[in-house]
Scaffold this motif. Structure first.
Motif, mmCIF file in Angstrom:
data_model
loop_
_atom_site.group_PDB
_atom_site.id
_atom_site.type_symbol
_atom_site.label_atom_id
_atom_site.label_comp_id
_atom_site.label_asym_id
_atom_site.label_seq_id
_atom_site.Cartn_x
_atom_site.Cartn_y
_atom_site.Cartn_z
ATOM 1 N N GLY A 219 0.819 -1.218 0.000
ATOM 2 C CA GLY A 219 0.000 0.000 0.000
ATOM 3 C C GLY A 219 0.843 1.254 0.000
ATOM 4 O O GLY A 219 0.529 2.233 -0.687
ATOM 5 N N ALA A 220 1.928 1.240 0.780
ATOM 6 C CA ALA A 220 2.815 2.409 0.834
ATOM 7 C C ALA A 220 3.522 2.612 -0.499
ATOM 8 O O ALA A 220 3.686 3.756 -0.955
ATOM 9 C CB ALA A 220 3.838 2.232 1.962
ATOM 10 N N SER A 223 1.038 4.107 -2.980
ATOM 11 C CA SER A 223 0.763 5.510 -2.682
ATOM 12 C C SER A 223 1.890 6.422 -3.135
ATOM 13 O O SER A 223 1.658 7.459 -3.761
ATOM 14 C CB SER A 223 0.513 5.670 -1.184
ATOM 15 N N ARG A 224 3.129 6.016 -2.849
ATOM 16 C CA ARG A 224 4.275 6.894 -3.109
ATOM 17 C C ARG A 224 4.741 6.851 -4.553
ATOM 18 O O ARG A 224 5.095 7.883 -5.138
ATOM 19 C CB ARG A 224 5.427 6.515 -2.181
ATOM 20 N N LEU A 227 0.406 6.220 -7.226
ATOM 21 C CA LEU A 227 -0.752 7.106 -7.105
ATOM 22 C C LEU A 227 -0.363 8.579 -6.984
ATOM 23 O O LEU A 227 -0.944 9.436 -7.659
ATOM 24 C CB LEU A 227 -1.605 6.671 -5.913
ATOM 25 N N ALA A 228 0.608 8.896 -6.153
ATOM 26 C CA ALA A 228 1.019 10.299 -5.998
ATOM 27 C C ALA A 228 1.572 10.875 -7.300
ATOM 28 O O ALA A 228 1.153 11.960 -7.727
ATOM 29 C CB ALA A 228 2.029 10.433 -4.863
ATOM 30 N N ASP A 233 -4.741 11.517 -5.749
ATOM 31 C CA ASP A 233 -4.628 11.733 -4.309
ATOM 32 C C ASP A 233 -5.767 11.111 -3.517
ATOM 33 O O ASP A 233 -5.656 10.942 -2.294
ATOM 34 C CB ASP A 233 -4.561 13.235 -4.007
ATOM 35 N N THR A 235 -7.130 8.104 -4.165
ATOM 36 C CA THR A 235 -7.142 6.663 -4.403
ATOM 37 C C THR A 235 -6.252 5.970 -3.382
ATOM 38 O O THR A 235 -5.166 6.453 -3.075
ATOM 39 C CB THR A 235 -6.649 6.341 -5.820
ATOM 40 N N VAL A 236 -6.722 4.840 -2.852
ATOM 41 C CA VAL A 236 -5.949 4.083 -1.864
ATOM 42 C C VAL A 236 -5.978 2.604 -2.223
ATOM 43 O O VAL A 236 -6.917 2.127 -2.874
ATOM 44 C CB VAL A 236 -6.498 4.268 -0.433
ATOM 45 N N SER A 245 -12.733 2.838 4.383
ATOM 46 C CA SER A 245 -11.889 3.911 3.866
ATOM 47 C C SER A 245 -12.647 5.217 4.065
ATOM 48 O O SER A 245 -13.883 5.240 3.956
ATOM 49 C CB SER A 245 -11.589 3.675 2.380
ATOM 50 N N SER A 277 -11.221 4.283 -5.455
ATOM 51 C CA SER A 277 -10.859 5.460 -6.243
ATOM 52 C C SER A 277 -12.103 6.313 -6.485
ATOM 53 O O SER A 277 -13.178 6.056 -5.932
ATOM 54 C CB SER A 277 -10.225 5.023 -7.573
ATOM 55 N N ASP A 281 -10.155 10.694 -10.178
ATOM 56 C CA ASP A 281 -8.860 10.015 -10.230
ATOM 57 C C ASP A 281 -8.789 9.024 -11.386
ATOM 58 O O ASP A 281 -7.729 8.842 -12.003
ATOM 59 C CB ASP A 281 -8.590 9.298 -8.909
#
Length: 511
Positions: A219-220, A223-224, A227-228, A233, A235-236, A245, A277, A281
């Protein structure tokens, strides 16, 4: 690039959604024209149409099909033509372009991109064995040593729901590491690379590979690194299909003409279907694909060569690529062009995305309803938006679900009436047969076992009809609640009648 930006989130309240959606469409058209971008007028000249017409079609489609809610994104090249929401969330608030929605198996295309980033960095090779990068990956079949990274992404590893019934296992894993560890008991249904089998654990392994090689939790990393840079921003990447969520509401199950809000049945889906999402996005995601890995803000997320690789089928079925599929038009169909696509379905959410490389169009549809037997709403709405954008006549859309539910609802009521009648007449039935051979009475009762036998055979029969795809009873029930309710009620009623008649027959023979 221009996005139709959603309004800042307001306190949730009920509002007349029709007026709001018309305002969104009008604002989109005005903004596009004001900035002199290749907007509605240019699209019309190219066989396209205006954002306002797309918006009106989507609103009408949702109303005609009875969907509780939908969010859509339509893009052309590096432009977002329309992002909007229709209908309502389960808390009664109107859906907007920035409402969080579960995107189900669309998540696979994101996982594939993460792997391709590692390929570009020289840390992974697609055609090398998975064990080279993930030594913990072991399965019971020795052929597992030949499974490559590509085999995971194009679903040709040889693993399948037949050899590992992932959804119906009594205990779900708590992490990607545990999800990979439990594959030690799995076998293969085919040689690696020889056969296509859609199997979610392929993407659990791929996500775990991302963790192991990058040194970051999946997940990290998403994100980094994904997605970023893509500007997504909101979306996870979650680990399970039912995980909460911020801002995400329960989806709906449709039954007997009603939309029933229920929690999503929780099952492990990291890498395969756990992402949440928004339409805004997803527009950025489609644009990134059309721009060869370049984000809307001009940041390079992945190379154009990697995007082309992800869109090119490599599995034996000739359709599945790396987190995407390719659809060719049917022979003689000159109105359609090849599409790069993927769909997603949970019990309470469903989704669809596709790209048309030759025209630059992209469409994403997110619904807060799950898969239903008679409906293809996400696909129908997406195809309708594309047809309208390309100057073709789109289908209006409609629903036969209420008709099917009405039939099974009527059958359930009739079964209840006949069941009461059968129970009340059990004594008379036994009296007529008290002096006849028992085998004749038993033979007459066999018919009452048929609904129970059908209910017992339902799950394996559905697995077979779905090509071996595994599922739980709850997932099946959410897909066809009226049909399964009728079958279960009929089984219970018939068994009750049979038991009552056997009891009455035994008593009558004692006298």
């Amino acid at each position: 690039m221009l996005f139709t930006r959603a309004r800042p989130r307001q306190p949730r309240r009920r509002a007349p959604t029709g007026a709001r959606r018309r305002a969104v469409g009008a604002a989109a058209g005005c903004a596009l024209a004001a900035l002199a971008a290749p907007g509605p007028a240019a699209l019309a000249q190219e066989g396209g149409t205006s954002a306002a017409r797309l918006d009106a079609f989507a609103e009408r489609y949702v109303e005609r099909t009875g969907l509780p809610g939908a969010a859509v994104a339509v893009t052309k090249g590096d432009e977002a033509v329309l992002t909007a929401g229709y209908g309502r969330a389960s808390d009664g608030a109107p859906l907007t372009a920035d409402s969080p929605m579960r995107i189900a198996s669309l998540s696979k295309s994101f996982t594939a991109l993460a792997v391709m980033q590692l390929v570009e960095a020289g840390e992974v090779e697609l055609d090398r064995p998975v064990r080279r990068y993930l030594p913990e990956f072991r399965i019971a079949d020795p052929r597992g040593a030949r499974i490559t990274v590509r085999h995971l992404l194009d679903q040709s590893s040889g693993m399948s729901d037949q050899t590992l019934p992932d959804a119906s296992r009594p205990r779900r894993p708590d992490s990607l590491k545990e999800a990979v560890a439990r594959l030690r008991a799995a076998g293969l249904s085919a040689d690696p690379g020889s056969e296509w089998n859609y199997h979610n654990p392929n993407y659990h392994v791929a996500a775990r590979l991302v963790e192991e090689v990058s040194g970051r939790p999946f997940g990290a990393y998403m994100s980094r690194k994904v997605l970023a840079p893509a500007g997504m921003d909101d979306t996870v990447a979650l680990e399970t299909a039912g995980a909460p969520s911020p801002g995400l509401e329960d989806g709906f199950v449709r039954a007997y003409g009603a939309d029933i809000a229920v929690p999503e049945p929780d099952h492990f889906s990291a890498g395969s279907g756990g992402m949440v999402s928004t339409a805004e996005d997803m527009a950025r995601w489609l644009v990134l694909q059309q721009r060869g890995g370049l984000s809307a803000a001009g940041e390079r997320v992945v190379s154009a060569e990697s995007v082309a690789e992800m869109h090119t089928p490599s599995s034996r079925d000739g359709r599945y690529a790396l987190g995407w599929m390719r659809r060719e038009p049917e022979e003689g169909d000159r109105a359609r062009l090849p599409q790069i696509w993927h769909g997603g379905a949970l019990s309470t959410y469903s989704s669809y995305q596709f790209l048309v490389p030759e025209t630059g169009y992209g469409v994403a549809v997110l619904l807060n309803t799950g898969i239903a037997l008679t409906e293809e709403d996400a696909w129908g709405l997406a195809e309708g938006l594309l047809a309208l954008a390309e100057g073709r006549t789109p289908p209006e859309g409609g629903s036969s679900l209420w008709k099917v539910d009405a039939v099974f609802g009527a059958l359930t009521v009739a079964t209840a009436a006949l069941g009461v009648r059968g129970l009340l007449r059990s004594g008379a039935w036994a009296q007529r047969r008290r002096r006849r051979p028992l085998w004749r009475a038993a033979a007459r009762l066999l018919v009452y076992l048929v609904p129970a036998a059908l209910l017992a055979a339902f799950q394996p029969a559905v697995d077979f009809l779905l090509g071996g795809r595994d599922g739980t009873w709850l997932q099946r029930f959410y897909a066809i609640p009226a049909e399964l309710s009728f079958l279960a009620f009929a089984a219970f009623t018939c068994l009750a009648i049979a038991a009552a008649r056997v009891t009455a027959l035994v008593r009558s023979r004692r006298w």
